[in-house]
Scaffold this active site. Sequence first.
Site, PDB file in Angstrom:
ATOM      1  N   LYS A  51       0.826  -1.216   0.000  1.00  0.00           N
ATOM      2  CA  LYS A  51       0.000   0.000   0.000  1.00  0.00           C
ATOM      3  C   LYS A  51       0.860   1.267   0.000  1.00  0.00           C
ATOM      4  CE  LYS A  51      -2.217  -2.648  -0.565  1.00  0.00           C
ATOM      5  NZ  LYS A  51      -2.329  -4.111  -0.444  1.00  0.00           N
ATOM      6  N   ALA A 152      -2.482 -13.871 -12.403  1.00  0.00           N
ATOM      7  CA  ALA A 152      -3.266 -12.620 -12.345  1.00  0.00           C
ATOM      8  C   ALA A 152      -4.261 -12.694 -11.199  1.00  0.00           C
ATOM      9  CB  ALA A 152      -3.974 -12.373 -13.673  1.00  0.00           C
ATOM     10  N   ILE A 155      -2.152 -10.725  -5.824  1.00  0.00           N
ATOM     11  CA  ILE A 155      -0.777 -10.222  -5.773  1.00  0.00           C
ATOM     12  C   ILE A 155      -0.319  -9.787  -7.166  1.00  0.00           C
ATOM     13  CG2 ILE A 155       1.632 -10.877  -5.302  1.00  0.00           C
ATOM     14  CD1 ILE A 155       0.655 -12.534  -2.968  1.00  0.00           C
ATOM     15  N   GLU A 174      -1.433 -15.639 -17.295  1.00  0.00           N
ATOM     16  CA  GLU A 174      -2.429 -16.245 -16.395  1.00  0.00           C
ATOM     17  C   GLU A 174      -3.048 -17.469 -17.064  1.00  0.00           C
ATOM     18  OE1 GLU A 174      -3.938 -15.910 -13.177  1.00  0.00           O
ATOM     19  OE2 GLU A 174      -5.152 -17.572 -13.925  1.00  0.00           O
ATOM     20  N   GLY A 238      -0.241 -17.997  -5.899  1.00  0.00           N
ATOM     21  CA  GLY A 238      -0.901 -18.457  -4.681  1.00  0.00           C
ATOM     22  C   GLY A 238       0.058 -18.608  -3.513  1.00  0.00           C
ATOM     23  N   HIS A 417     -24.111  14.254  -0.075  1.00  0.00           N
ATOM     24  CA  HIS A 417     -23.867  14.701  -1.445  1.00  0.00           C
ATOM     25  C   HIS A 417     -22.809  15.791  -1.427  1.00  0.00           C
ATOM     26  CE1 HIS A 417     -24.538  15.657  -5.608  1.00  0.00           C
ATOM     27  NE2 HIS A 417     -24.584  16.939  -5.277  1.00  0.00           N
TER      28      HIS A 417
HETATM   29  P1  NAI Z   1      -4.338 -16.066  -6.000  1.00  0.00           P
HETATM   30  O1  NAI Z   1      -4.814 -17.405  -5.647  1.00  0.00           O
HETATM   31  O2  NAI Z   1      -5.165 -14.871  -5.731  1.00  0.00           O
HETATM   32  O3  NAI Z   1      -4.007 -16.037  -7.574  1.00  0.00           O
HETATM   33  C1  NAI Z   1      -3.098 -16.896  -8.191  1.00  0.00           C
HETATM   34  C2  NAI Z   1      -3.339 -16.858  -9.692  1.00  0.00           C
HETATM   35  O4  NAI Z   1      -2.280 -17.557 -10.343  1.00  0.00           O
HETATM   36  C3  NAI Z   1      -4.642 -17.534 -10.108  1.00  0.00           C
HETATM   37  O5  NAI Z   1      -5.366 -16.656 -10.941  1.00  0.00           O
HETATM   38  C4  NAI Z   1      -4.161 -18.783 -10.858  1.00  0.00           C
HETATM   39  O6  NAI Z   1      -5.023 -19.165 -11.891  1.00  0.00           O
HETATM   40  C5  NAI Z   1      -2.801 -18.327 -11.398  1.00  0.00           C
HETATM   41  N1  NAI Z   1      -1.878 -19.424 -11.698  1.00  0.00           N
HETATM   42  C6  NAI Z   1      -1.595 -20.495 -10.907  1.00  0.00           C
HETATM   43  N2  NAI Z   1      -0.675 -21.280 -11.525  1.00  0.00           N
HETATM   44  C7  NAI Z   1      -0.358 -20.692 -12.702  1.00  0.00           C
HETATM   45  C8  NAI Z   1       0.520 -21.005 -13.793  1.00  0.00           C
HETATM   46  N3  NAI Z   1       1.289 -22.105 -13.769  1.00  0.00           N
HETATM   47  N4  NAI Z   1       0.587 -20.170 -14.850  1.00  0.00           N
HETATM   48  C9  NAI Z   1      -0.183 -19.046 -14.893  1.00  0.00           C
HETATM   49  N5  NAI Z   1      -1.036 -18.705 -13.889  1.00  0.00           N
HETATM   50  C10 NAI Z   1      -1.124 -19.508 -12.822  1.00  0.00           C
HETATM   51  O7  NAI Z   1      -2.877 -15.956  -5.319  1.00  0.00           O
HETATM   52  P2  NAI Z   1      -1.926 -14.707  -5.042  1.00  0.00           P
HETATM   53  O8  NAI Z   1      -2.260 -13.562  -5.920  1.00  0.00           O
HETATM   54  O9  NAI Z   1      -0.551 -15.271  -5.074  1.00  0.00           O
HETATM   55  O10 NAI Z   1      -2.301 -14.295  -3.552  1.00  0.00           O
HETATM   56  C11 NAI Z   1      -2.130 -15.221  -2.466  1.00  0.00           C
HETATM   57  C12 NAI Z   1      -3.107 -14.970  -1.356  1.00  0.00           C
HETATM   58  O11 NAI Z   1      -2.814 -13.760  -0.704  1.00  0.00           O
HETATM   59  C13 NAI Z   1      -4.542 -14.898  -1.829  1.00  0.00           C
HETATM   60  O12 NAI Z   1      -5.339 -15.724  -1.015  1.00  0.00           O
HETATM   61  C14 NAI Z   1      -4.927 -13.460  -1.652  1.00  0.00           C
HETATM   62  O13 NAI Z   1      -6.297 -13.310  -1.274  1.00  0.00           O
HETATM   63  C15 NAI Z   1      -3.992 -12.977  -0.550  1.00  0.00           C
HETATM   64  N6  NAI Z   1      -3.696 -11.558  -0.744  1.00  0.00           N
HETATM   65  C16 NAI Z   1      -4.662 -10.645  -0.490  1.00  0.00           C
HETATM   66  C17 NAI Z   1      -4.444  -9.296  -0.729  1.00  0.00           C
HETATM   67  C18 NAI Z   1      -5.563  -8.331  -0.502  1.00  0.00           C
HETATM   68  O14 NAI Z   1      -6.530  -8.696   0.131  1.00  0.00           O
HETATM   69  N7  NAI Z   1      -5.491  -7.108  -1.008  1.00  0.00           N
HETATM   70  C19 NAI Z   1      -3.167  -8.815  -1.238  1.00  0.00           C
HETATM   71  C20 NAI Z   1      -2.250  -9.866  -1.513  1.00  0.00           C
HETATM   72  C21 NAI Z   1      -2.504 -11.182  -1.267  1.00  0.00           C
END
Ligand code: NAI
Length: 428
Positions: A51, A152, A155, A174, A238, A417
């Site tokens: 952030k 995508a 993160i 993605e 992930g 408003h």
């Molecule tokens: P995520 O599970 O949100 O997304 C991972 C993405 O990678 C998915 O869209 C998936 O289809 C893709 N993917 C997986 N293997 C792949 C491959 N071999 N090639 C291409 N694409 C592939 O995981 P992310 O973004 O790493 O986040 C991890 C956790 O941290 C999540 O549970 C998220 O909610 C949490 N987080 C939350 C935040 C927030 O609330 N603002 C900020 C950062 C993380």
Amino acid sequence: MNFIYDLIIIGAGPGGYRAAEYAAKQGLKVVIFEGAEVGGTCLNVGCIPTKTYVHSSSFDEARERMATVVPQLRAGVEGILSNPNITLIREKASFATTPLLKEGLGKVPVIIATGSVSKLIPVPGIDSPNVVDSTGLLNLDTLPKRLCIIGAGVIGMEFASVFNRFGAEVTVIEFLKECLPALDSDIAKRLRKQMEKEGITFNMQCGVKQIADGEVFFENKKGQTESVKADVILVATGRKPRTEGLNLETAGITLAPNGTIPVDEDFKVSTLRGDLEGSIYAIGDVNGKQMLAHAAEMQGIHVVNRILGKQDDIHFEVMPAAIFTNPEAACVGPSEDQLKEAGVSFECHKSFYRANGKALAMNETEGMVKLCTEPDEGRILSAHIFGAHAADLVQEVTAYITLGATLRQLRETVHIHPTLSEVLIGVN
Ligand code: NAI
């Protein structure tokens, strides 16, 4: 012999330190173990650093601000943990070897709040020196010219947005058809299109096969091999629970096939040694239920309430989440697609930022609200929003959903408003 503490907590991230603070306020004597800096992923290498990046105008400014914001907040957490009812032990706890933990096991409740680590994909070249996870990306000293992001999800999208704004050439690869799987697909598509307009290249429905010499090779949806050259490659595919070194088997805890610690609705570990039944809890990312800092905090508070025999009414099913891209996206409750799949009767109501006076004045007209309700403008079921301050708007709807309010009640609530929140009452 009695144990000198009333509660043992492992991990001082948002789940652990909030639980310790809350328990200490209720008079419990708490011992909390932390093997790294207090504050966990969220404060040190997650939500807070990212952030500060989102709110900085350049990479160098972001680095500088992170170096002051993070220690300042960490000192705040250290302050919380200096409560006379809390003992912070700066070491990694293990059920097999940590004397205090072994001694207290079965005598007092234990809360496991050890969080998660990045999950890397098993492709050749994943261990190349220019491949980083989100922590590695935050630790870079210079802005990469070309950044390739695998995944995508939350993160991937947050870093794509911010590094593109800093001037890096960003390419995202993605697996799925659309970004942000948990978000309404219509909203996710609009957000991706907007980010494309800002210069980010998206390769959707593409699977990474190999990384070699700074080049990422992937198979596109037609089965052809393509590649992207990059100076830095971020893997954002992930996260997985952090359980290594805890020696959970000593307590008879069996992990689920995805590596999470299985828990019941009160976050009590459900697969463990018979004599320990009901005495070990797992909260936050390590139980895999909702990988969000605020979910971990609320789970910790609920657990302390259970330990004290206190009732609460926390609605864990009403869990808001935000993605801090530019523009922002946020949601609470099931998406339209999920409601359709579940066969629920519902209505979908939309409105757009471009019709809102404040959005026009702010020059933030890109945005959309989707509210799903029970039929006849009944109880609100969900809100999925993209646009400026989407998280704040979703927070308002979260309150309505938690209290069981209808769309009519939302419309009849006076909104200031001119504010962006008027987009909510403008739904058709
Ligand atoms: P995520 O599970 O949100 O997304 C991972 C993405 O990678 C998915 O869209 C998936 O289809 C893709 N993917 C997986 N293997 C792949 C491959 N071999 N090639 C291409 N694409 C592939 O995981 P992310 O973004 O790493 O986040 C991890 C956790 O941290 C999540 O549970 C998220 O909610 C949490 N987080 C939350 C935040 C927030 O609330 N603002 C900020 C950062 C993380």
